[in-house]
Design a protein around this motif. Structure first.
Motif, short mmCIF file in Angstrom:
data_model
loop_
_atom_site.label_atom_id
_atom_site.label_comp_id
_atom_site.label_asym_id
_atom_site.label_seq_id
_atom_site.Cartn_x
_atom_site.Cartn_y
_atom_site.Cartn_z
N GLU A 1 0.82 -1.21 0.00
CA GLU A 1 0.00 0.00 0.00
C GLU A 1 0.85 1.26 0.00
O GLU A 1 0.48 2.26 -0.61
N LYS A 2 2.00 1.22 0.66
CA LYS A 2 2.89 2.39 0.71
C LYS A 2 3.50 2.62 -0.67
O LYS A 2 4.03 1.70 -1.28
N PRO A 3 3.42 3.85 -1.18
CA PRO A 3 3.96 4.11 -2.53
C PRO A 3 5.46 3.83 -2.60
O PRO A 3 6.22 4.23 -1.72
N VAL A 4 5.88 3.10 -3.64
CA VAL A 4 7.30 2.97 -3.94
C VAL A 4 7.80 4.36 -4.36
O VAL A 4 7.06 5.14 -4.97
N GLN A 5 9.03 4.69 -3.97
CA GLN A 5 9.55 6.01 -4.29
C GLN A 5 9.42 6.30 -5.79
O GLN A 5 9.81 5.51 -6.63
N GLY A 6 8.82 7.47 -6.09
CA GLY A 6 8.65 7.86 -7.49
C GLY A 6 7.43 7.27 -8.15
O GLY A 6 7.28 7.37 -9.37
N CYS A 7 6.52 6.66 -7.36
CA CYS A 7 5.34 6.01 -7.94
C CYS A 7 4.05 6.56 -7.35
O CYS A 7 4.02 7.09 -6.24
N ARG A 8 2.99 6.43 -8.12
CA ARG A 8 1.64 6.71 -7.65
C ARG A 8 0.95 5.38 -7.33
O ARG A 8 1.16 4.39 -8.04
N VAL A 9 0.11 5.37 -6.30
CA VAL A 9 -0.54 4.13 -5.88
C VAL A 9 -2.05 4.32 -5.87
O VAL A 9 -2.56 5.36 -5.46
N THR A 10 -2.77 3.29 -6.35
CA THR A 10 -4.23 3.30 -6.37
C THR A 10 -4.73 1.96 -5.82
O THR A 10 -4.30 0.91 -6.31
N PRO A 11 -5.61 1.96 -4.82
CA PRO A 11 -6.17 0.69 -4.33
C PRO A 11 -7.08 0.06 -5.37
O PRO A 11 -7.84 0.75 -6.05
N LEU A 12 -6.99 -1.26 -5.51
CA LEU A 12 -7.78 -1.98 -6.52
C LEU A 12 -8.92 -2.79 -5.92
O LEU A 12 -9.97 -2.92 -6.53
N GLY A 13 -8.71 -3.33 -4.73
CA GLY A 13 -9.70 -4.20 -4.11
C GLY A 13 -9.03 -5.41 -3.50
O GLY A 13 -7.80 -5.47 -3.36
#
Length: 302
Positions: free
Chosen positions: A151-163
């Motif tokens: 869940e924590k964003p990897v450095q330089g990345c955007r994160v979106t929950p999917l389910g």
């Protein structure tokens, strides 16, 4: 920037050999070798591990991802200014590297990426790893986007929950009768063979801990295939954590049963994408989110 050298490195890694890279770039193998050698000498680092196939070092992976960004930019530019291409020149297809876990690939993920390929000119190279480890591919610069449990964003990345990808601990009725005639207990679980994908697969132990509150050492068959898990369970080889998307019909019709009724195990999944590529991969992200919204278990907001 030595783009002739960078492109040579990326093509050798993509095709797996200097000879195939030379064919793709319409030059001789010696020219490819010279370009790679000159770039490695300039950087003072090995970019390609020579072998069969040739593979990238960690620094070589960063070169490959940079060339993916360049390829996306060029593709966008040529679509707006086709006159930049000479009459005998064809814009090369860009291959995007992404990662996912095997169970997502075997259930819902292909629906998403196929929808993306129908509307874009990009090719895909899909890497498969455990959902707890796909984020490492992003961290090392090996892929531009990944389905991950992190869940924590990897450095330089955007994160979106999917389910949630739901699993059931399942086995055939004959297997249940053989190993659990009086019900599933910790003692009998320690004797009943399970099905395990590979050494990274912890789903069986996580389910056992959730249901029994303990860690149990048990025998196992090793089967690195999502569909083989289902088939092996149907054939009575062992019990396994099978995605609900694959076994719901088998459960409904009695070909498989849950070891312990109403004890699903849910794995939260997230989509992480490199920020530099996020805007150009928006249609891929949209397709992944749309399919996940219908196929995965969604967390209800309070």
């Amino acid at each position: 920037m030595d783009y002739a050298g960078l492109r040579a490195v990326a093509m050798v890694v993509q095709t797996g050999s200097f000879e195939k890279a030379a064919l793709a770039l319409h030059v001789t193998p010696s020219a490819i070798s010279q370009r790679v050698k000159q770039l490695e000498e300039r950087l003072g680092a090995v970019l390609i591990l020579r072998g069969n196939p040739c593979t990238a070092t960690e620094k070589g992976e960063w070169v490959c991802r940079h060339m993916e960004h360049v390829g996306m930019l060029e593709s966008e530019l040529f679509s707006q200014l086709p006159a930049l291409l000479s009459s005998d020149e064809v814009s090369s297809r860009v291959t995007l590297h992404i990662a996912t876990n095997a169970d997502s690939l075997g259930t819902w993920f292909l629906k998403a990426v196929s929808a993306f390929t129908h509307q874009s000119g990009f090719l895909l190279n899909v890497a498969v790893d455990d959902q707890d480890h796909t984020a490492e591919w992003l961290q090392r610069g090996r892929v531009l986007a990944a389905v991950t449990s992190l869940e924590k964003p990897v450095q330089g990345c955007r994160v979106t929950p999917l389910g949630l990808l739901r699993y059931h601990a399942t086995a055939s009725p004959a297997f249940i009768d053989r190993y659990f005639p009086k019900g599933v207990t910790e003692t009998e679980l320690a004797q009943a063979p399970a099905l395990t994908f590979n050494q990274k697969d912890r789903l069986q132990q996580q389910w056992i801990s959730q249901v029994f509150g303990a860690s149990i050492v048990h025998p196992t068959h090793w089967l690195p295939s999502t569909q083989s898990f289902v088939d092996a369970a149907l054939l009575g080889m062992g019990w396994g954590m099978n995605p609900a998307l694959l076994v719901r019909n088998h459960l409904a019709e009695g070909r498989l049963v849950e070891l312990v009724a109403r004890t699903p195990f849910d794995v939260p999944l997230f989509w992480q994408v490199n920020r530099l590529a996020a805007d150009r991969l928006k249609s891929l992200t949209d397709a992944v989110i749309e399919v996940a919204r219908h196929e995965l278990v969604q967390i209800k907001s309070e």
